[in-house]
Structure formats: structure tokens, C-alpha cells
Motif scaffolding. Structure first.
Motif, PDB file in Angstrom:
ATOM      1  N   PRO A 125       3.807  -1.289  11.396  1.00  0.00           N
ATOM      2  CA  PRO A 125       2.624  -0.430  11.228  1.00  0.00           C
ATOM      3  C   PRO A 125       2.487   0.124   9.802  1.00  0.00           C
ATOM      4  O   PRO A 125       1.364   0.240   9.285  1.00  0.00           O
ATOM      5  CB  PRO A 125       2.860   0.704  12.237  1.00  0.00           C
ATOM      6  N   LEU A 126       3.612   0.434   9.163  1.00  0.00           N
ATOM      7  CA  LEU A 126       3.560   0.947   7.795  1.00  0.00           C
ATOM      8  C   LEU A 126       3.067  -0.125   6.827  1.00  0.00           C
ATOM      9  O   LEU A 126       2.290   0.164   5.904  1.00  0.00           O
ATOM     10  CB  LEU A 126       4.946   1.438   7.365  1.00  0.00           C
ATOM     11  N   LEU A 127       3.498  -1.356   7.056  1.00  0.00           N
ATOM     12  CA  LEU A 127       3.065  -2.446   6.181  1.00  0.00           C
ATOM     13  C   LEU A 127       1.603  -2.802   6.429  1.00  0.00           C
ATOM     14  O   LEU A 127       0.870  -3.133   5.486  1.00  0.00           O
ATOM     15  CB  LEU A 127       3.959  -3.676   6.391  1.00  0.00           C
ATOM     16  N   VAL A 128       1.189  -2.727   7.681  1.00  0.00           N
ATOM     17  CA  VAL A 128      -0.232  -2.953   7.990  1.00  0.00           C
ATOM     18  C   VAL A 128      -1.080  -1.899   7.295  1.00  0.00           C
ATOM     19  O   VAL A 128      -2.146  -2.197   6.727  1.00  0.00           O
ATOM     20  CB  VAL A 128      -0.465  -2.928   9.517  1.00  0.00           C
ATOM     21  N   GLN A 129      -0.592  -0.669   7.302  1.00  0.00           N
ATOM     22  CA  GLN A 129      -1.297   0.415   6.608  1.00  0.00           C
ATOM     23  C   GLN A 129      -1.356   0.133   5.104  1.00  0.00           C
ATOM     24  O   GLN A 129      -2.387   0.365   4.455  1.00  0.00           O
ATOM     25  CB  GLN A 129      -0.589   1.743   6.863  1.00  0.00           C
ATOM     26  N   ALA A 130      -0.265  -0.401   4.547  1.00  0.00           N
ATOM     27  CA  ALA A 130      -0.227  -0.714   3.115  1.00  0.00           C
ATOM     28  C   ALA A 130      -1.191  -1.835   2.752  1.00  0.00           C
ATOM     29  O   ALA A 130      -1.609  -1.953   1.596  1.00  0.00           O
ATOM     30  CB  ALA A 130       1.191  -1.086   2.697  1.00  0.00           C
ATOM     31  N   LEU A 131      -1.574  -2.654   3.748  1.00  0.00           N
ATOM     32  CA  LEU A 131      -2.573  -3.699   3.490  1.00  0.00           C
ATOM     33  C   LEU A 131      -3.937  -3.094   3.132  1.00  0.00           C
ATOM     34  O   LEU A 131      -4.821  -3.800   2.638  1.00  0.00           O
ATOM     35  CB  LEU A 131      -2.735  -4.604   4.709  1.00  0.00           C
ATOM     36  N   GLY A 132      -4.102  -1.808   3.396  1.00  0.00           N
ATOM     37  CA  GLY A 132      -5.352  -1.137   3.052  1.00  0.00           C
ATOM     38  C   GLY A 132      -5.253  -0.301   1.785  1.00  0.00           C
ATOM     39  O   GLY A 132      -6.187   0.445   1.453  1.00  0.00           O
ATOM     40  N   ASP A 133      -4.114  -0.394   1.058  1.00  0.00           N
ATOM     41  CA  ASP A 133      -3.933   0.376  -0.172  1.00  0.00           C
ATOM     42  C   ASP A 133      -5.030   0.030  -1.179  1.00  0.00           C
ATOM     43  O   ASP A 133      -5.506  -1.110  -1.236  1.00  0.00           O
ATOM     44  CB  ASP A 133      -2.556   0.075  -0.770  1.00  0.00           C
ATOM     45  N   GLU A 134      -5.401   1.015  -1.983  1.00  0.00           N
ATOM     46  CA  GLU A 134      -6.479   0.788  -2.949  1.00  0.00           C
ATOM     47  C   GLU A 134      -6.063  -0.182  -4.060  1.00  0.00           C
ATOM     48  O   GLU A 134      -6.914  -0.788  -4.715  1.00  0.00           O
ATOM     49  CB  GLU A 134      -6.914   2.118  -3.580  1.00  0.00           C
ATOM     50  N   LYS A 135      -4.760  -0.338  -4.285  1.00  0.00           N
ATOM     51  CA  LYS A 135      -4.289  -1.200  -5.360  1.00  0.00           C
ATOM     52  C   LYS A 135      -3.951  -2.588  -4.804  1.00  0.00           C
ATOM     53  O   LYS A 135      -3.166  -2.727  -3.859  1.00  0.00           O
ATOM     54  CB  LYS A 135      -3.042  -0.611  -6.023  1.00  0.00           C
ATOM     55  N   PRO A 136      -4.518  -3.645  -5.408  1.00  0.00           N
ATOM     56  CA  PRO A 136      -4.287  -4.998  -4.874  1.00  0.00           C
ATOM     57  C   PRO A 136      -2.826  -5.425  -4.899  1.00  0.00           C
ATOM     58  O   PRO A 136      -2.379  -6.150  -4.014  1.00  0.00           O
ATOM     59  CB  PRO A 136      -5.145  -5.894  -5.789  1.00  0.00           C
ATOM     60  N   GLU A 137      -2.053  -4.966  -5.909  1.00  0.00           N
ATOM     61  CA  GLU A 137      -0.658  -5.381  -5.954  1.00  0.00           C
ATOM     62  C   GLU A 137       0.138  -4.829  -4.774  1.00  0.00           C
ATOM     63  O   GLU A 137       1.083  -5.474  -4.283  1.00  0.00           O
ATOM     64  CB  GLU A 137      -0.006  -4.976  -7.289  1.00  0.00           C
ATOM     65  N   VAL A 138      -0.253  -3.650  -4.289  1.00  0.00           N
ATOM     66  CA  VAL A 138       0.424  -3.071  -3.125  1.00  0.00           C
ATOM     67  C   VAL A 138       0.080  -3.884  -1.879  1.00  0.00           C
ATOM     68  O   VAL A 138       0.949  -4.166  -1.047  1.00  0.00           O
ATOM     69  CB  VAL A 138       0.037  -1.592  -2.932  1.00  0.00           C
ATOM     70  N   ARG A 139      -1.181  -4.281  -1.762  1.00  0.00           N
ATOM     71  CA  ARG A 139      -1.587  -5.109  -0.629  1.00  0.00           C
ATOM     72  C   ARG A 139      -0.841  -6.451  -0.654  1.00  0.00           C
ATOM     73  O   ARG A 139      -0.441  -6.973   0.387  1.00  0.00           O
ATOM     74  CB  ARG A 139      -3.105  -5.333  -0.653  1.00  0.00           C
ATOM     75  N   ALA A 176      -7.130  -9.761   6.794  1.00  0.00           N
ATOM     76  CA  ALA A 176      -6.923  -9.436   5.382  1.00  0.00           C
ATOM     77  C   ALA A 176      -7.309 -10.587   4.458  1.00  0.00           C
ATOM     78  O   ALA A 176      -7.386 -10.399   3.232  1.00  0.00           O
ATOM     79  CB  ALA A 176      -5.470  -9.042   5.145  1.00  0.00           C
ATOM     80  N   LEU A 177      -7.568 -11.760   5.020  1.00  0.00           N
ATOM     81  CA  LEU A 177      -8.003 -12.884   4.191  1.00  0.00           C
ATOM     82  C   LEU A 177      -9.382 -12.644   3.574  1.00  0.00           C
ATOM     83  O   LEU A 177      -9.829 -13.416   2.721  1.00  0.00           O
ATOM     84  CB  LEU A 177      -8.035 -14.180   5.022  1.00  0.00           C
ATOM     85  N   LYS A 178     -10.054 -11.579   4.008  1.00  0.00           N
ATOM     86  CA  LYS A 178     -11.349 -11.206   3.425  1.00  0.00           C
ATOM     87  C   LYS A 178     -11.170 -10.394   2.143  1.00  0.00           C
ATOM     88  O   LYS A 178     -12.146 -10.002   1.503  1.00  0.00           O
ATOM     89  CB  LYS A 178     -12.172 -10.388   4.429  1.00  0.00           C
ATOM     90  N   ASP A 179      -9.918 -10.106   1.786  1.00  0.00           N
ATOM     91  CA  ASP A 179      -9.650  -9.278   0.605  1.00  0.00           C
ATOM     92  C   ASP A 179     -10.358  -9.863  -0.615  1.00  0.00           C
ATOM     93  O   ASP A 179     -10.341 -11.076  -0.839  1.00  0.00           O
ATOM     94  CB  ASP A 179      -8.143  -9.202   0.348  1.00  0.00           C
ATOM     95  N   GLU A 180     -10.955  -8.990  -1.425  1.00  0.00           N
ATOM     96  CA  GLU A 180     -11.699  -9.449  -2.595  1.00  0.00           C
ATOM     97  C   GLU A 180     -10.789  -9.952  -3.707  1.00  0.00           C
ATOM     98  O   GLU A 180     -11.213 -10.691  -4.598  1.00  0.00           O
ATOM     99  CB  GLU A 180     -12.567  -8.317  -3.145  1.00  0.00           C
ATOM    100  N   ASN A 181      -9.519  -9.582  -3.669  1.00  0.00           N
ATOM    101  CA  ASN A 181      -8.588  -9.968  -4.719  1.00  0.00           C
ATOM    102  C   ASN A 181      -7.921 -11.304  -4.365  1.00  0.00           C
ATOM    103  O   ASN A 181      -7.287 -11.440  -3.328  1.00  0.00           O
ATOM    104  CB  ASN A 181      -7.516  -8.884  -4.908  1.00  0.00           C
TER     105      ASN A 181
END
Length: 662
Positions: free
Chosen positions: A470-484, A506-511
Motif C-alpha cells: 500500500p505504501l508503494l502504491v501510494q508512492a506511485l502517485g507522488d508528484e515527482k516522476p523519479e519517485v513514481r 499507472a501506464l497512463k503516467d505522462e512521464n
């Protein structure tokens, strides 16, 4: 009696009794008989029988036929070589086969190729002038394409002459050194380097060291290093003063190949060259000589006031046996120059990692316990070095040699004021796999520095368990792309199917880098859902690097659905897939799957007369069966270049057979 001599005498005694079918099936078609037959042919007094063997060999395989065409008596070679020259095949393939004959009778044909029509030479020269902006009109495209093809034929002809050897071939190569086409001159210089022991080639290469083009001078130096004569050494010593640093570098490397006391003396003086890369090449050359003497020079260089010289000496000491270099590395780790300290970190790590391996002296080097502890302590101390590159290298090294004993230091480093140190500490805790790092890493997910959060997320995937998902899933929403990106890597390490839906969203990520990491994560987890998502990415994503990762992933985990998608991407590239490196990965992925349908998908668009041909040929050379050889020959006879020829040779060597139909 040697086995090959026995074999060819055995064939010779029964040659007239063998039918054409028997000779092809039982002897010519097998690579193990090729050399015995080549040894036999000059001894065949019956000219008709000798010519019969070559004619049948050409029916079995063109490569075999070319090899044997040059093996008959010299008075018959004009006829057998004419058979090769008269083949209705692409010119560049004909050149390859003529080189395979190693016959002087092939030289007149190769000379005609090298002396291409003047209009082709003019077109190449005009294009070079246009590219430099020296003329306004670009050469006509069709003529330029033809000229480019014949330039490639000329390069192959130069290499073919090197295979043939002899005074006539060398004389022609020397003449070609005056060719106006630079690629042809470069290949010719390389070809002359293969003519060891030929005085004319040596003189020509020494003269080429004065060419106005630095690339020609570099290649001449390399070739002189292969020839290894006294005259070559004298010329190379002169080249150490060339105005161009690349030429000096090539000369230093060549002197390292030749060796000898004079080379050592000259190279020691060259340690003061103003160009650091030349100095590094010099030090590497010195290491090739006697280790004790080289170490004495390099240890002395480590005391120089000049930081560049110390850096270069440290760079070279890695080639010295470990039991000799240890004291110098420990000293270098305290050097005031960061570049020297950086080299020392890797040098000390090499000592630990190679402990117990076979050394140059054929003795096994083993560290004393006190030495091992000293090395580890010294490297760990450098973890807090003021230079970021030193710290980066320390982190890489500790990940390979550190154990649980350093965990307390790393846990403390997670709170260091330097964010780089905190980030490296998180990485190292993951490398070591310490379970006690789980809670500190969870806290590091809140670090103010994105790079630290990224490394903490990635590390949690290795030291954590399902509770951190759950913590890593939450980190997938971090504002910084390197964290995601780090979070995706962490989820991949945990490898649970339950994370696939989250990763797919998360494959929809813009980065694009985040999408790359998610694709990598799906590859590691695999499964039907992952495969479906990867297919969609391959066919629809607009970023070529993401498509490339998807193609690779499908080659690793894919089945027939993946084959269909890869085939579609190969035939109708869209998005990033139109980019050449992605096409290469698609072909390699199909080869990795290796099913009949995957191999068919590789064949379908061929030949294209583009780089796709070379991608396909390289893959088929590795995974192709002998049954594919006839199809590869069909492609080669339609293709402009000789990619498939090389694949055919590789497959034939692997199966020790030329033609599956026999």
C-alpha cells in the motif's frame, strides 16, 4: 600420418568411383571434409575430376564452392574463378565469395570493382563537399545511392585482397591508398595491417602516417602495431608527437602491442602528454610489459605533483596483479585529487572481488584477514568523501562487498545532512537485503529529497514484504516522476500478481521513464494480464524507449499473442516502434520466443535492404536451424548487402553442414 592427410588420401583414392550424388551427400556437404578436400584438390592430376569437384561444390553451397575454387591447381584457377565471377548474383556477394577463394586469379575482377566508374567516385566526393557546405548543389539521389553501394563493394574488395595476400594483392592495395573515397582508404589501411611480414605493406603504412586525414593516421598506427617490426616502432615513436591527440593515442596503444625496452622508455616519457586520454593509453600500454617494472613506473607517477599524471597512473594500476598493487591503492584512496581517489575505490574493490582468481603469475592470490578488514574500512570511510563521484563509486562497490556488519553505519547514514549520502544508503540497504532496514526505509519515504524517496521506495521492494505494497502504491502517485519510477521498481521486486492492476493503471503516467519502469515491472511479474498490457503499450505508446522495453518484455514472457503483436509492430510500425532500435528489439524478442510462428514473423518482411536485414540476420544466426539455410540464400540473392551471408556461415558452422536438402 596426420588425420587430415589420411582423409584426403582416402578421398583421392576413390574419387573417380564416387557418383556425383555420393560425393555431394557423403563428403562435400560436411564441413569436416572441407579442408581435407581442399588439401586433396592440388594433387588431382585428372583436370576433369578436379573441375568436377568444384562444380559439384558450387551446387551444394556457394561458400563451399568458392573455397574449393581457389584450391585447385593454379593452372585451373582461372577457369574456376571465372565460374564465381560469372554468377548472376549481387556484386557485393560476388566480392565476398572471391575473397573466400584466396586465389590470385580473383585479383583482376577485384581490381575492376575497386576502380569503379569515375562518375561514382565524383558523386561521393561531391556529396562530401555539399555536406561541408563547400558546394550548393546536392548530387542526384539515385546516382548517390549507386555510388554508395559501389563504395561498399570497394571496401569489401580491399578486405578480399587482404585475404588473398601476395605481392600482386598488396601492390593493388597500395595503389588504392590514393582513392578519393575516404571509407575505401580507411578499409585499405586496415587490410594492409593484415599483411604481416610484407615490406611493401609496411612502407605504405609508414607513409600513411603522414596522411592529412587524422583518421587515416590513426588506422595506420593501429595497423603498424599489428605488424610489429623495428621500422614500425620507429614510425610510431615519431607519431607520438603528432598534433592530433587521437593519433598519439593510437601510436601509444600500438607501441604497447609491440613491446620491448625501447617502447617502455618512450612511453614513460609520454606520460607527460597534455591530453589525459593519451596518458591513460600510455599507462595501459606500460602495464602490458613486465609487471614489476610497470608498477615501479606507475608508483613513481603516483607521487607526481601533476594531478593528471597521478589520475592516469591510478587508472592503469588496475592492470597490475593484486598482490603488487594493494599498497598503492590504499595510498591513492587518501590522495588530495578526487579523480585519483575515485580510481582507488574501484581498484580496491577489484582486489576483494577477484580474490582467489587465477593471476598472471599462475598463483592464487589470497588476502590476509587484516588486509580485507583494512580495505573494507578504508572504502567505508570514503562513503562520506567530499566528492560526489567518489561517493557514487563507494556506493557501487559496497553493494558488492558489504555485509550485515555495515548496516548500522548505513542506518545512521539515512539521517545524514547530505541527501546524496541518504539516497546511496537506501540503495545499499536494499543490496545487502537487511530486514532491519524496513522501518527506517518507510520513514525515508517522507524524505524532502525526491531522489531519497525514490531509492527508499525501490529498496522497500527488496527488504519489505506484502505489507509495504500500500505504501508503494501510494508512492506511485507522488508528484515527482523519479519517485513514481522507484515505486514501480519496488513493486516489481515484490512481484505479486495483486499489484498488476495498479501498475496497468499507472501506464497512463505522462512521464516516459515512469512508463518504462512499469513495463519492466510487468515483465518481472509476468502473467496473462501483464502480457495484454505490454502488447497495448508496444502498439500504441508514442515513446520509442517505452516501446523498446515492451518488445523486450514480450520476448521474455510472451506466447502466441505476443508473437502476433510483435509481427504487427514489425510490419506496420506505429508510434515509437518506427524507430530502428525498437525494430531490432522486436526481432530479438521474436528470436527469444523462438517458435515456428515467431521465426516466420522475422522472415515475412525480408529482404528490406535496410538495417532491418542486419537485425534479422544477427538474430537468425543465433536461433536459426540448418533447415533455414536455403531460405537465407534466397534472401541473400535478393538483398543488396551481405548480412544473410554471414548468418548462413554461422548456422553452417554450428551444424557442421552446408545444405539440409542433401
Amino acid at each position: 600420418m596426420p588425420e587430415e592427410e589420411y582423409n584426403y588420401k582416402s578421398i583421392l583414392s576413390q574419387l573417380s568411383e564416387l557418383s556425383d550424388k555420393q560425393l555431394k551427400r557423403d563428403y562435400l556437404n560436411h564441413l569436416q571434409w572441407t579442408e581435407p578436400i581442399a588439401l586433396m584438390l592440388p594433387l588431382v592430376d585428372d583436370e576433369a575430376q578436379a573441375l568436377r569437384v568444384v562444380r559439384l561444390a558450387l551446387e551444394v553451397d556457394l561458400i563451399l564452392g568458392a573455397r574449393l575454387a581457389g584450391a585447385v591447381k593454379s593452372e585451373l584457377q582461372e577457369q574456376t574463378i571465372s565460374w564465381i565471377a560469372d554468377l548472376k548474383i549481387p556484386e557485393i556477394l560476388k566480392v565476398e565469395l572471391l575473397g573466400k577463394t584466396k586465389s590470385e586469379a580473383a585479383i583482376p575482377f577485384l581490381e575492376r570493382v575497386l576502380k569503379s566508374e569515375e562518375r561514382y567516385v565524383r558523386a561521393i566526393v561531391a556529396y562530401e563537399l555539399w555536406a561541408k557546405g563547400e558546394i550548393d548543389e546536392e548530387p542526384e539521389t539515385e546516382l548517390l545511392n549507386e555510388a554508395g553501394y559501389y563504395e561498399s563493394c570497394s571496401e569489401r574488395a580491399a578486405l578480399a585482397l587482404a585475404e588473398i595476400g601476395g605481392e600482386s594483392a598488396i601492390a593493388l592495395l597500395i595503389e588504392v591508398l590514393r582513392d578519393e573515397r575516404k571509407p575505401v582508404r580507411k578499409t585499405t589501411v586496415e587490410a594492409l595491417g593484415k599483411a604481416r611480414g610484407n615490406e611493401s605493406a609496411l612502407v605504405a603504412l609508414i607513409e600513411a602516417l603522414k596522411d592529412e586525414d587524422y583518421e587515416i593516421r590513426c588506422l595506420s598506427a593501429n595497423s603498424l602495431g599489428e605488424i610489429r617490426s623495428k621500422s614500425a616502432m620507429e614510425a610510431l615513436i615519431y607519431a607520438l608527437d603528432d598534433w592530433d591527440s587521437y593519433v598519439r593515442e593510437s601510436a601509444a596503444a600500438a607501441l604497447g602491442e609491440i613491446g620491448g625496452e625501447l617502447a617502455v622508455e618512450v612511453l614513460v616519457h609520454a606520460l607527460c602528454d597534455p591530453d589525459s586520454w593519451v596518458c591513460r593509453t600510455v599507462t595501459e600500454a606500460l602495464v602490458k610489459f613486465d609487471s614489476d617494472k610497470a608498477l615501479a613506473y606507475l608508483s613513481q607517477a603516483l607521487q607526481s605533483e601533476d594531478a593528471n599524471i597521478r589520475r592516469n597512473a591510478a587508472f592503469a594500476i588496475k592492470g597490475i596483479p593484486e598482490d603488487l598493487a594493494l599498497a598503492d591503492w590504499l595510498k591513492a584512496l587518501k590522495d588530495k585529487d578526487a579523480g585519483v581517489r575515485s580510481q582507488a575505490v574501484f581498484g580496491l574493490a577489484k582486489i576483494i572481488l577477484s580474490e582467489g582468481s587465477q593471476q598472471h603469475s599462475e598463483t592464487v592470490f589470497r588476502l590476509a584477514d587484516s588486509d580485507r578488514e583494512s580495505i573494507c574500512a578504508a572504502i567505508l570511510e570514503a562513503f562520506y568523501d567530499e566528492d560526489s563521484e567518489v561517493r557514487r563509486r563507494v556506493s557501487l562497490v559496497l553493494g558488492k562487498i558489504a555485509g550485515e556488519s555495515v548496516v548500522p553505519v548505513l542506518l545512521e547514514a539515512l539521517h545524514n545532512k547530505n541527501s546524496e549520502v541518504r539516497g546511496y544508503a537506501a540503495n545499499l540497504l536494499a543490496e545487502i537485503g537487511s530486514k532491519q532496514a524496513k522501518q527506517p526505509l518507510i520513514q525515508a519515504l517522507q524524505d524532502e529529497e525526491p531522489w531519497v524517496r525514490k531509492n527508499a521506495a525501490s529498496a522497500l521492494g527488496k527488504v519489505g514484504d506484502e505489507s509495504v505494497i500500500p505504501l508503494l502504491v501510494q508512492a506511485l502517485g507522488d508528484e515527482k516522476p523519479e519517485v513514481r519510477e522507484g515505486a514501480a521498481h519496488g513493486l516489481a521486486s515484490i512481484g505479486k500478481d495483486s499489484t498488476i492492476p495498479v501498475l496497468i493503471r499507472a501506464l497512463k503516467d505522462e512521464n516516459s521513464q515512469v512508463r518504462e519502469m512499469i513495463v519492466s515491472a510487468l515483465r518481472q511479474i509476468s502473467g496473462e494480464l501483464a502480457e495484454t498490457a505490454l502488447i497495448e503499450i508496444l502498439l500504441q505508446d508514442k515513446d520509442y524507449a517505452v516501446c523498446d522495453q515492451a518488445a523486450y518484455a514480450l520476448g521474455t514472457i510472451g506466447g502466441e499473442s505476443a508473437v502476433a503483436a510483435l509481427r504487427q509492430a514489425l510490419l506496420k510500425p506505429s508510434g515509437g516502434c518506427a524507430y530502428d532500435p525498437v525494430l531490432e528489439t522486436i526481432v530479438e524478442a521474436l528470436g527469444a520466443i523462438g517458435s515456428e510462428s515467431a521465426i516466420e514473423a522475422i522472415f515475412e518482411p525480408l529482404p528490406t535492404n535496410t538495417c532491418l536485414d542486419s537485425f534479422a540476420a544477427r538474430t537468425l544466426a543465433v536461433v536459426g536451424s540448418l533447415q533455414l539455410v536455403p531460405r537465407l540464400w534466397q534472401l541473400q540473392l535478393k538483398a543488396e548487402y551481405t548480412h544473410f551471408y554471414q548468418a548462413i556461415e554461422e548456422i553452417q558452422k554450428r551444424y557442421q553442414c552446408y545444405n539440409p536438402h542433401l
